[in-house]
Design a protein around this motif. Structure first.
Motif, mmCIF file in Angstrom:
data_model
loop_
_atom_site.group_PDB
_atom_site.id
_atom_site.type_symbol
_atom_site.label_atom_id
_atom_site.label_comp_id
_atom_site.label_asym_id
_atom_site.label_seq_id
_atom_site.Cartn_x
_atom_site.Cartn_y
_atom_site.Cartn_z
ATOM 1 N N TYR A 1 1.152 -1.548 -0.604
ATOM 2 C CA TYR A 1 0.478 -0.172 0.420
ATOM 3 C C TYR A 1 1.120 1.263 0.028
ATOM 4 N N ILE A 2 1.467 1.545 0.876
ATOM 5 C CA ILE A 2 2.861 2.628 0.945
ATOM 6 C C ILE A 2 3.708 2.584 -0.201
ATOM 7 N N ARG A 3 3.755 3.979 -0.992
ATOM 8 C CA ARG A 3 4.210 3.700 -2.165
ATOM 9 C C ARG A 3 5.168 5.243 -1.729
ATOM 10 N N TYR A 4 5.584 5.892 -0.654
ATOM 11 C CA TYR A 4 6.127 6.572 -0.645
ATOM 12 C C TYR A 4 7.610 6.812 -1.091
ATOM 13 N N THR A 5 8.472 7.260 -0.779
ATOM 14 C CA THR A 5 10.552 6.881 -0.419
ATOM 15 C C THR A 5 10.450 8.149 0.799
ATOM 16 N N GLN A 6 11.575 6.955 1.288
ATOM 17 C CA GLN A 6 12.312 8.299 3.036
ATOM 18 C C GLN A 6 12.641 9.498 2.563
ATOM 19 N N GLU A 7 13.162 9.907 1.462
ATOM 20 C CA GLU A 7 13.297 11.357 1.146
ATOM 21 C C GLU A 7 11.473 11.711 1.085
ATOM 22 N N GLU A 8 10.510 11.717 0.517
ATOM 23 C CA GLU A 8 9.362 11.609 1.085
ATOM 24 C C GLU A 8 9.254 12.048 2.237
ATOM 25 N N GLN A 9 9.326 11.240 2.657
ATOM 26 C CA GLN A 9 8.528 10.811 4.098
ATOM 27 C C GLN A 9 8.982 12.166 5.263
ATOM 28 N N MET A 10 10.747 12.473 4.687
ATOM 29 C CA MET A 10 10.884 13.293 5.409
ATOM 30 C C MET A 10 11.025 14.612 5.373
ATOM 31 N N ARG A 11 10.938 14.474 3.819
ATOM 32 C CA ARG A 11 10.604 16.220 3.839
ATOM 33 C C ARG A 11 9.225 16.448 4.400
ATOM 34 N N TYR A 12 8.048 15.593 3.896
ATOM 35 C CA TYR A 12 6.909 15.864 4.422
ATOM 36 C C TYR A 12 6.319 14.871 5.122
ATOM 37 N N GLY A 13 6.753 14.150 5.930
ATOM 38 C CA GLY A 13 5.606 12.881 6.595
ATOM 39 C C GLY A 13 4.891 12.407 5.892
ATOM 40 N N LEU A 14 3.945 12.042 7.112
ATOM 41 C CA LEU A 14 2.701 11.206 6.434
ATOM 42 C C LEU A 14 1.013 11.719 7.060
ATOM 43 N N VAL A 15 0.296 12.014 6.512
ATOM 44 C CA VAL A 15 -0.522 11.918 7.561
ATOM 45 C C VAL A 15 -1.781 11.417 6.938
ATOM 46 N N VAL A 16 -2.888 10.760 8.426
ATOM 47 C CA VAL A 16 -3.666 9.375 7.255
ATOM 48 C C VAL A 16 -5.179 10.290 8.000
ATOM 49 N N PHE A 17 -6.182 10.180 7.363
ATOM 50 C CA PHE A 17 -7.074 10.765 7.286
ATOM 51 C C PHE A 17 -8.529 9.712 7.117
ATOM 52 N N ARG A 18 -9.088 9.920 8.581
ATOM 53 C CA ARG A 18 -10.159 8.796 8.859
ATOM 54 C C ARG A 18 -11.127 9.472 7.862
ATOM 55 N N VAL A 19 -11.633 9.175 7.575
ATOM 56 C CA VAL A 19 -13.190 9.338 6.631
ATOM 57 C C VAL A 19 -14.394 8.362 6.894
ATOM 58 N N ARG A 20 -15.665 9.250 6.660
ATOM 59 C CA ARG A 20 -16.790 8.869 6.705
ATOM 60 C C ARG A 20 -17.304 9.336 5.331
ATOM 61 N N LEU A 21 -18.163 7.716 4.473
ATOM 62 C CA LEU A 21 -17.781 7.784 3.217
ATOM 63 C C LEU A 21 -20.086 9.165 3.552
ATOM 64 N N LEU A 22 -19.711 10.330 2.607
ATOM 65 C CA LEU A 22 -21.722 10.657 2.933
ATOM 66 C C LEU A 22 -22.596 10.231 1.518
ATOM 67 N N ASP A 23 -21.992 9.982 0.066
ATOM 68 C CA ASP A 23 -22.750 8.290 -0.724
ATOM 69 C C ASP A 23 -21.677 8.317 -1.372
ATOM 70 N N ARG A 24 -22.578 6.794 -1.804
ATOM 71 C CA ARG A 24 -22.212 6.111 -2.724
ATOM 72 C C ARG A 24 -21.057 6.054 -4.113
ATOM 73 N N ILE A 25 -22.022 6.420 -5.240
ATOM 74 C CA ILE A 25 -21.669 7.031 -5.879
ATOM 75 C C ILE A 25 -21.815 8.115 -6.790
ATOM 76 N N ARG A 26 -21.238 8.553 -7.953
ATOM 77 C CA ARG A 26 -21.295 9.598 -8.434
ATOM 78 C C ARG A 26 -20.629 9.353 -9.589
ATOM 79 N N GLN A 27 -21.745 9.344 -11.355
ATOM 80 C CA GLN A 27 -20.120 9.232 -12.875
ATOM 81 C C GLN A 27 -20.861 10.609 -12.926
ATOM 82 N N GLU A 28 -19.602 11.139 -13.836
ATOM 83 C CA GLU A 28 -19.930 12.279 -14.961
ATOM 84 C C GLU A 28 -19.967 12.239 -16.242
#
Length: 118
Positions: free
Chosen positions: A91-118
Protein backbone atom coordinates in the motif's frame (compact mmCIF):
# COMPACT_ATOMS: atom_id res chain seq x y z
CA UNK A 1 -13.75 22.99 2.05
CA UNK A 2 -13.87 20.27 -0.61
CA UNK A 3 -10.62 18.71 -1.81
CA UNK A 4 -10.23 16.61 -4.96
CA UNK A 5 -8.07 13.47 -4.85
CA UNK A 6 -7.61 10.44 -7.06
CA UNK A 7 -7.85 6.86 -5.84
CA UNK A 8 -6.83 3.56 -7.46
CA UNK A 9 -9.85 1.50 -8.44
CA UNK A 10 -9.42 -1.25 -5.80
CA UNK A 11 -9.19 1.29 -2.97
CA UNK A 12 -12.03 3.33 -4.46
CA UNK A 13 -14.31 0.28 -4.49
CA UNK A 14 -13.36 -0.59 -0.91
CA UNK A 15 -14.08 2.96 0.24
CA UNK A 16 -17.33 3.05 -1.75
CA UNK A 17 -18.49 -0.10 0.06
CA UNK A 18 -17.78 1.55 3.42
CA UNK A 19 -15.03 -0.91 4.35
CA UNK A 20 -12.04 1.39 3.85
CA UNK A 21 -12.13 4.08 6.50
CA UNK A 22 -8.70 5.70 6.23
CA UNK A 23 -6.48 7.12 3.55
CA UNK A 24 -2.74 7.71 3.95
CA UNK A 25 -1.09 10.48 1.92
CA UNK A 26 2.04 12.59 1.96
CA UNK A 27 1.42 15.61 4.14
CA UNK A 28 2.33 17.93 1.29
CA UNK A 29 1.04 21.47 0.82
CA UNK A 30 -2.33 20.31 -0.55
CA UNK A 31 -3.00 17.85 2.30
CA UNK A 32 -1.84 20.30 4.99
CA UNK A 33 -4.87 22.47 4.18
CA UNK A 34 -7.37 19.69 4.94
CA UNK A 35 -9.20 19.95 8.28
CA UNK A 36 -11.63 17.78 10.23
CA UNK A 37 -15.14 18.12 8.73
CA UNK A 38 -13.74 18.95 5.27
CA UNK A 39 -14.95 16.90 2.32
CA UNK A 40 -12.67 14.81 0.12
CA UNK A 41 -14.07 13.92 -3.28
CA UNK A 42 -12.27 10.85 -4.60
CA UNK A 43 -12.23 10.16 -8.34
CA UNK A 44 -11.76 6.55 -9.42
CA UNK A 45 -8.65 6.04 -11.54
CA UNK A 46 -7.96 5.76 -14.39
CA UNK A 47 -11.11 7.23 -16.02
CA UNK A 48 -11.92 9.67 -13.16
CA UNK A 49 -15.66 9.58 -13.97
CA UNK A 50 -16.87 7.78 -10.83
CA UNK A 51 -16.70 9.85 -7.66
CA UNK A 52 -17.45 9.42 -3.99
CA UNK A 53 -17.43 11.99 -1.21
CA UNK A 54 -16.23 11.43 2.32
CA UNK A 55 -16.08 13.64 5.38
CA UNK A 56 -12.79 13.84 7.30
CA UNK A 57 -13.49 12.83 10.89
CA UNK A 58 -9.93 12.63 12.22
CA UNK A 59 -6.44 13.60 11.09
CA UNK A 60 -3.21 11.99 12.33
CA UNK A 61 0.24 13.19 11.25
CA UNK A 62 3.41 11.11 11.50
CA UNK A 63 6.94 11.15 10.07
CA UNK A 64 7.01 7.49 8.97
CA UNK A 65 4.78 4.68 7.73
CA UNK A 66 5.63 2.32 10.55
CA UNK A 67 4.52 4.85 13.17
CA UNK A 68 1.47 5.74 11.10
CA UNK A 69 -0.03 2.26 11.16
CA UNK A 70 1.12 1.34 14.67
CA UNK A 71 -2.29 1.92 16.25
CA UNK A 72 -4.40 1.46 13.12
CA UNK A 73 -6.49 -1.64 12.57
CA UNK A 74 -5.97 -3.55 9.33
CA UNK A 75 -9.74 -3.63 8.93
CA UNK A 76 -9.67 0.17 8.47
CA UNK A 77 -7.90 -0.51 5.15
CA UNK A 78 -10.93 -2.41 3.89
CA UNK A 79 -9.74 -5.87 4.88
CA UNK A 80 -7.34 -5.98 1.93
CA UNK A 81 -4.27 -6.91 3.98
CA UNK A 82 -3.50 -9.86 6.25
CA UNK A 83 -0.59 -8.24 8.09
CA UNK A 84 0.93 -4.84 8.69
CA UNK A 85 4.05 -6.01 6.83
CA UNK A 86 1.92 -6.75 3.77
CA UNK A 87 0.30 -3.34 4.11
CA UNK A 88 3.68 -1.60 4.23
CA UNK A 89 4.99 -3.38 1.15
CA UNK A 90 1.87 -3.14 -1.03
CA UNK A 91 0.00 0.00 0.00
CA UNK A 92 2.69 2.46 1.00
CA UNK A 93 4.47 3.89 -2.01
CA UNK A 94 6.30 6.97 -0.74
CA UNK A 95 10.07 7.09 -0.55
CA UNK A 96 12.03 7.78 2.61
CA UNK A 97 13.04 11.13 1.09
CA UNK A 98 9.41 12.11 0.54
CA UNK A 99 8.54 11.01 4.07
CA UNK A 100 11.40 13.04 5.53
CA UNK A 101 10.38 16.14 3.57
CA UNK A 102 6.62 16.11 4.23
CA UNK A 103 5.74 13.44 6.76
CA UNK A 104 2.53 11.48 6.34
CA UNK A 105 -1.08 12.10 7.14
CA UNK A 106 -3.90 9.65 7.84
CA UNK A 107 -7.39 10.86 7.10
CA UNK A 108 -10.06 8.89 8.92
CA UNK A 109 -13.21 9.34 6.86
CA UNK A 110 -16.96 8.74 6.83
CA UNK A 111 -18.65 7.93 3.54
CA UNK A 112 -21.22 10.55 2.52
CA UNK A 113 -22.58 9.10 -0.68
CA UNK A 114 -22.13 5.92 -2.64
CA UNK A 115 -21.17 6.95 -6.17
CA UNK A 116 -21.61 9.58 -8.85
CA UNK A 117 -20.72 9.43 -12.50
CA UNK A 118 -19.84 12.30 -14.80
Amino acid sequence: MTVQMRLDSQYFESMKSGKKKIEIRLNDEKRQKVRVEDIIEFSKMPELRDKISVEVTEIKISPAHEEMIEDTSLSDFGGMYRSKEQLLTRYIRYTQEEQMRYGLVVFRVRLLDRIRQE
